[in-house]
Design an enzyme around this catalytic site. Structure first.
Site, PDB file in Angstrom:
ATOM      1  N   GLU A 152      26.038  15.830  61.356  1.00 38.59           N
ATOM      2  CA  GLU A 152      24.761  15.207  60.998  1.00 38.59           C
ATOM      3  C   GLU A 152      23.623  16.152  61.370  1.00 38.59           C
ATOM      4  O   GLU A 152      23.642  16.747  62.432  1.00 38.59           O
ATOM      5  CB  GLU A 152      24.634  13.894  61.790  1.00 38.59           C
ATOM      6  CG  GLU A 152      23.469  13.054  61.407  1.00 38.59           C
ATOM      7  CD  GLU A 152      23.408  12.816  59.907  1.00 38.59           C
ATOM      8  OE1 GLU A 152      24.242  12.075  59.398  1.00 38.59           O
ATOM      9  OE2 GLU A 152      22.510  13.388  59.247  1.00 38.59           O
ATOM     10  N   LEU A 154      20.318  15.073  61.183  1.00 43.13           N
ATOM     11  CA  LEU A 154      19.086  14.286  61.233  1.00 43.13           C
ATOM     12  C   LEU A 154      18.333  14.517  62.544  1.00 43.13           C
ATOM     13  O   LEU A 154      18.909  14.830  63.580  1.00 43.13           O
ATOM     14  CB  LEU A 154      19.384  12.800  61.038  1.00 43.13           C
ATOM     15  CG  LEU A 154      20.330  12.072  61.993  1.00 43.13           C
ATOM     16  CD1 LEU A 154      19.646  11.660  63.272  1.00 43.13           C
ATOM     17  CD2 LEU A 154      20.898  10.864  61.269  1.00 43.13           C
ATOM     18  N   GLU A 156      15.699  12.794  65.289  1.00 44.92           N
ATOM     19  CA  GLU A 156      15.162  11.511  65.733  1.00 44.92           C
ATOM     20  C   GLU A 156      13.689  11.453  65.335  1.00 44.92           C
ATOM     21  O   GLU A 156      12.991  12.469  65.348  1.00 44.92           O
ATOM     22  CB  GLU A 156      15.304  11.366  67.253  1.00 44.92           C
ATOM     23  CG  GLU A 156      16.742  11.136  67.652  1.00 44.92           C
ATOM     24  CD  GLU A 156      16.917  10.930  69.148  1.00 44.92           C
ATOM     25  OE1 GLU A 156      15.981  10.467  69.811  1.00 44.92           O
ATOM     26  OE2 GLU A 156      18.012  11.237  69.643  1.00 44.92           O
ATOM     27  N   LYS A 208      27.332  23.358  62.880  1.00 43.65           N
ATOM     28  CA  LYS A 208      26.408  22.418  63.502  1.00 43.65           C
ATOM     29  C   LYS A 208      25.884  22.966  64.830  1.00 43.65           C
ATOM     30  O   LYS A 208      24.682  22.995  65.092  1.00 43.65           O
ATOM     31  CB  LYS A 208      27.114  21.068  63.722  1.00 43.65           C
ATOM     32  CG  LYS A 208      26.368  20.070  64.582  1.00 43.65           C
ATOM     33  CD  LYS A 208      25.036  19.659  63.959  1.00 43.65           C
ATOM     34  CE  LYS A 208      24.110  19.007  64.945  1.00 43.65           C
ATOM     35  NZ  LYS A 208      24.051  17.599  64.921  1.00 43.65           N
ATOM     36  N   PHE A 253       9.543  25.363  63.993  1.00 42.40           N
ATOM     37  CA  PHE A 253      10.197  25.530  65.302  1.00 42.40           C
ATOM     38  C   PHE A 253       9.738  26.771  66.062  1.00 42.40           C
ATOM     39  O   PHE A 253      10.460  27.309  66.885  1.00 42.40           O
ATOM     40  CB  PHE A 253      11.728  25.472  65.166  1.00 42.40           C
ATOM     41  CG  PHE A 253      12.207  24.052  65.134  1.00 42.40           C
ATOM     42  CD1 PHE A 253      11.893  23.232  64.063  1.00 42.40           C
ATOM     43  CD2 PHE A 253      12.921  23.508  66.187  1.00 42.40           C
ATOM     44  CE1 PHE A 253      12.272  21.899  64.040  1.00 42.40           C
ATOM     45  CE2 PHE A 253      13.310  22.173  66.183  1.00 42.40           C
ATOM     46  CZ  PHE A 253      12.979  21.366  65.097  1.00 42.40           C
ATOM     47  N   ALA A 256       5.186  26.818  70.636  1.00 44.86           N
ATOM     48  CA  ALA A 256       5.345  26.949  72.089  1.00 44.86           C
ATOM     49  C   ALA A 256       4.875  25.652  72.731  1.00 44.86           C
ATOM     50  O   ALA A 256       4.025  24.954  72.183  1.00 44.86           O
ATOM     51  CB  ALA A 256       4.508  28.117  72.579  1.00 44.86           C
ATOM     52  N   CYS A 264      20.293  16.341  72.027  1.00 47.92           N
ATOM     53  CA  CYS A 264      21.036  17.279  71.173  1.00 47.92           C
ATOM     54  C   CYS A 264      20.963  18.706  71.691  1.00 47.92           C
ATOM     55  O   CYS A 264      21.972  19.267  72.123  1.00 47.92           O
ATOM     56  CB  CYS A 264      20.523  17.194  69.747  1.00 47.92           C
ATOM     57  SG  CYS A 264      20.729  15.543  69.077  1.00 47.92           S
TER      58      CYS A 264
HETATM   59  C1  UGA Z   1      17.836  18.156  66.553  1.00 47.18           C
HETATM   60  C2  UGA Z   1      17.894  18.953  65.238  1.00 47.18           C
HETATM   61  O1  UGA Z   1      16.566  19.272  64.812  1.00 47.18           O
HETATM   62  C3  UGA Z   1      18.602  18.166  64.143  1.00 47.18           C
HETATM   63  O2  UGA Z   1      18.737  18.974  62.984  1.00 47.18           O
HETATM   64  C4  UGA Z   1      20.003  17.762  64.652  1.00 47.18           C
HETATM   65  O3  UGA Z   1      20.662  16.965  63.697  1.00 47.18           O
HETATM   66  C5  UGA Z   1      19.854  16.950  65.931  1.00 47.18           C
HETATM   67  O4  UGA Z   1      19.170  17.750  66.914  1.00 47.18           O
HETATM   68  C6  UGA Z   1      21.236  16.602  66.416  1.00 47.18           C
HETATM   69  O5  UGA Z   1      21.996  17.493  66.768  1.00 47.18           O
HETATM   70  O6  UGA Z   1      21.614  15.421  66.331  1.00 47.18           O
HETATM   71  P1  UGA Z   1      16.262  16.204  67.518  1.00 47.18           P
HETATM   72  O7  UGA Z   1      16.973  16.430  68.812  1.00 47.18           O
HETATM   73  O8  UGA Z   1      16.074  14.829  67.020  1.00 47.18           O
HETATM   74  O9  UGA Z   1      17.029  17.002  66.328  1.00 47.18           O
HETATM   75  O10 UGA Z   1      14.813  16.818  67.678  1.00 47.18           O
HETATM   76  P2  UGA Z   1      14.002  18.091  67.150  1.00 47.18           P
HETATM   77  O11 UGA Z   1      12.952  17.640  66.212  1.00 47.18           O
HETATM   78  O12 UGA Z   1      14.889  19.165  66.707  1.00 47.18           O
HETATM   79  O13 UGA Z   1      13.270  18.529  68.497  1.00 47.18           O
HETATM   80  C7  UGA Z   1      14.029  18.935  69.638  1.00 47.18           C
HETATM   81  C8  UGA Z   1      13.111  19.345  70.753  1.00 47.18           C
HETATM   82  O14 UGA Z   1      12.485  20.589  70.470  1.00 47.18           O
HETATM   83  C9  UGA Z   1      11.955  18.374  71.055  1.00 47.18           C
HETATM   84  O15 UGA Z   1      11.846  18.223  72.461  1.00 47.18           O
HETATM   85  C10 UGA Z   1      10.728  19.050  70.486  1.00 47.18           C
HETATM   86  O16 UGA Z   1       9.546  18.695  71.148  1.00 47.18           O
HETATM   87  C11 UGA Z   1      11.083  20.520  70.721  1.00 47.18           C
HETATM   88  N1  UGA Z   1      10.402  21.464  69.819  1.00 47.18           N
HETATM   89  C12 UGA Z   1      10.622  21.423  68.478  1.00 47.18           C
HETATM   90  C13 UGA Z   1       9.551  22.422  70.356  1.00 47.18           C
HETATM   91  O17 UGA Z   1       9.337  22.486  71.588  1.00 47.18           O
HETATM   92  N2  UGA Z   1       8.948  23.324  69.520  1.00 47.18           N
HETATM   93  C14 UGA Z   1       9.151  23.302  68.179  1.00 47.18           C
HETATM   94  O18 UGA Z   1       8.586  24.178  67.475  1.00 47.18           O
HETATM   95  C15 UGA Z   1      10.005  22.331  67.643  1.00 47.18           C
END
Ligand code: UGA
Length: 446
Positions: A152, A154, A156, A208, A253, A256, A264
């Site tokens: 998956e 997706l 959150e 993945k 992504f 900073a 995840c």
């Molecule tokens: C992540 C992946 O983005 C999904 O593709 C994957 O399916 C999912 O894990 C999983 O393995 O189930 P998620 O954990 O919901 O999704 O959240 P993200 O939106 O990826 O963010 C992860 C963390 O990175 C958050 O704490 C966010 O604040 C941080 N982040 C994200 C940053 O610090 N900088 C960024 O530029 C982007």
């Protein structure tokens, strides 16, 4: 098609809703009986935008139900998704106990041919072990139960959209029959043109982990750059924009901030490291990603301490407690990691979050919770923005400044308009914004 979904956490419940939404007859099951009762009474156990509504529609349409008994879940099912948790062991390795148990229960109750699909994030090689479990339980169905991998992707907070409008659907299988079953399952999305990739099973499993590790790498690269920018007087937001304009890099992504959290990236990265160890490959880049991520929280803490000198008698307001906006999930939340560092110093820490306060308080009882952001901020010596909810960017900042004991803002997600904050007269520091920062001593009246 008839579909069983084992595990109704974030991935499982969204899988239930989206599989029903594309026309399948779905039955969800969870070892947590209370959760199933809650779902049967029409309430979603966690906050995920749009999910409650989609569940209601699918249950009412008769395409989705939740049951307590595995026999009811898998009877006549052609596909069974395993969506159970794979929590980290002390070593960082993913615990696959629940995956094995789910496989065993599914096999025991199978009534005919079925593809058993790993949707939980699992290390490469898991399918082989799971296949052995199925055969051991049901030698009579040896040729009719088959494992496949369908990780998956997706996020959150965006999960409903990500599952109904996926950027890719990845299916790893072994036999033509399994590929055909999964093609038929996803036909409603395939026919809309969503990218559908078929691979062997270890490739799907590894892809993945590789995707999550690479996204974490981008975030840590941005956070390391932020450290360079602070030292060089450069601006990491502009650097990211310049880098991101190159389609080979991409802007996503590269924000900073306080680092990545959630259920995840932290655990998947550790599990990927353990897999590398197991496979006999030295992959030190993975531990560097984690190290830089830990430094992001430490750096925010240092900024607070540097701004306030002694922390014992100070009050700090933290806005945003979940691991990112759009979710009430506080697992591995960098905001709570920062709260813990501050609480350990004897600081009074008052937190506010639009949806995660209940979960945060349960996790960190010493944390004081405010009913709204202005309550959290009133009398605070420092405000830290920990997640970038829109609600925080829309605050009345002249009022915030009047209400605070000291006008100090640490914007740990670069969520605010830095120039506007400086113009209002805050001592303001973002992350990696060398020129767009001012400290208490810089303020004319300080
Ligand atoms: C992540 C992946 O983005 C999904 O593709 C994957 O399916 C999912 O894990 C999983 O393995 O189930 P998620 O954990 O919901 O999704 O959240 P993200 O939106 O990826 O963010 C992860 C963390 O990175 C958050 O704490 C966010 O604040 C941080 N982040 C994200 C940053 O610090 N900088 C960024 O530029 C982007």
């Amino acid at each position: 098609m008839r579909v069983a979904v084992v595990g109704t956490g974030h991935v499982g419940l969204v899988t239930c809703a989206s599989m029903a939404a594309i026309g399948h007859a779905v039955v969800g099951i969870d070892s947590d009986k209370e959760k199933i009762s809650q779902l049967n009474s029409g309430s979603c156990p966690f906050y995920e935008p749009g999910l409650q509504e989609l569940l209601n529609v699918q249950v009412e349409a008769g395409r989705l139900s939740f049951v307590h008994d595995m026999a009811d879940a898998v009877r006549d099912a052609e596909v069974a998704f395993i969506c159970v948790g794979t929590p980290p062991r002390a070593s960082g390795e993913a615990s696959l106990v629940a995956v094995e148990q789910a496989g065993r229960e599914i096999a025991r109750n199978a009534t005919g041919s079925m593809v058993v699909v790993e949707k939980s994030t699992v290390p490469a090689g898991t399918a082989g072990r799971l296949g052995q479990v199925l055969i051991h339980e049901r030698p009579d169905l040896r040729t009719r139960l088959e494992v496949a991998s369908n990780p998956e992707f997706l996020r959150e907070g965006n999960a409903v959209k990500d599952s109904l409008e996926p950027d890719r659907i990845l299916v790893g299988a072994q036999s033509q029959w399994a590929f055909e079953v999964l093609r038929a399952l996803y036909e409603p999305l395939r026919s809309k043109g969503h990218l559908y990739i078929e691979t062997d099973i270890p490739t799907a499993e590894l892809a993945k982990h590789a995707s999550n590790a690479f996204l974490a790498l981008k975030i840590s690269f941005a956070n390391a750059l932020a450290q360079m920018c602070e030292r060089a007087g450069a601006d990491v937001v502009d650097v990211a924009q310049v880098m991101g304009a190159d389609p080979r890099i991409g802007r996503a992504f590269l924000n900073a901030g306080l680092g990545y959290g959630g259920y995840c990236f932290p655990k998947d990265l550790q599990a990927f490291e353990r897999l590398a160890d197991e496979l006999g490959y030295d992959f030190p880049l993975l531990s560097e990603i984690e190290k830089i991520n830990d430094q992001a929280v430490a750096s925010a803490f240092s900024k607070v301490r540097e701004a306030l000198w002694n922390l014992e008698d100070k009050r700090i307001a933290l806005l945003g407690l979940s691991f990112k906006p759009g979710t009430d999930d506080i697992r591995f939340s960098p905001a709570l990691a920062l709260a813990r560092l501050l609480l350990d110093e004897g600081t009074e820490v008052v937190g506010y979050d639009p949806v995660a306060t209940h979960a945060a308080k349960a996790e960190e009882p010493q944390l004081r919770i405010a009913p709204d952001p202005y309550d959290a901020i009133r009398g605070a010596h420092c405000l830290v923005i920990c997640t970038e909810w829109d609600e925080f960017t829309a605050l009345d900042f002249p009022r915030v400044k009047r209400d605070m004991a000291y006008p100090i803002v640490i914007d740990a997600r670069n969520a605010l308009d830095a120039k506007a904050m400086l113009a209002i007269g805050f001592a303001y520091q973002g992350v990696g914004r060398g020129a767009l920062a001012s400290r208490m001593g810089d303020l004319p009246h300080a």
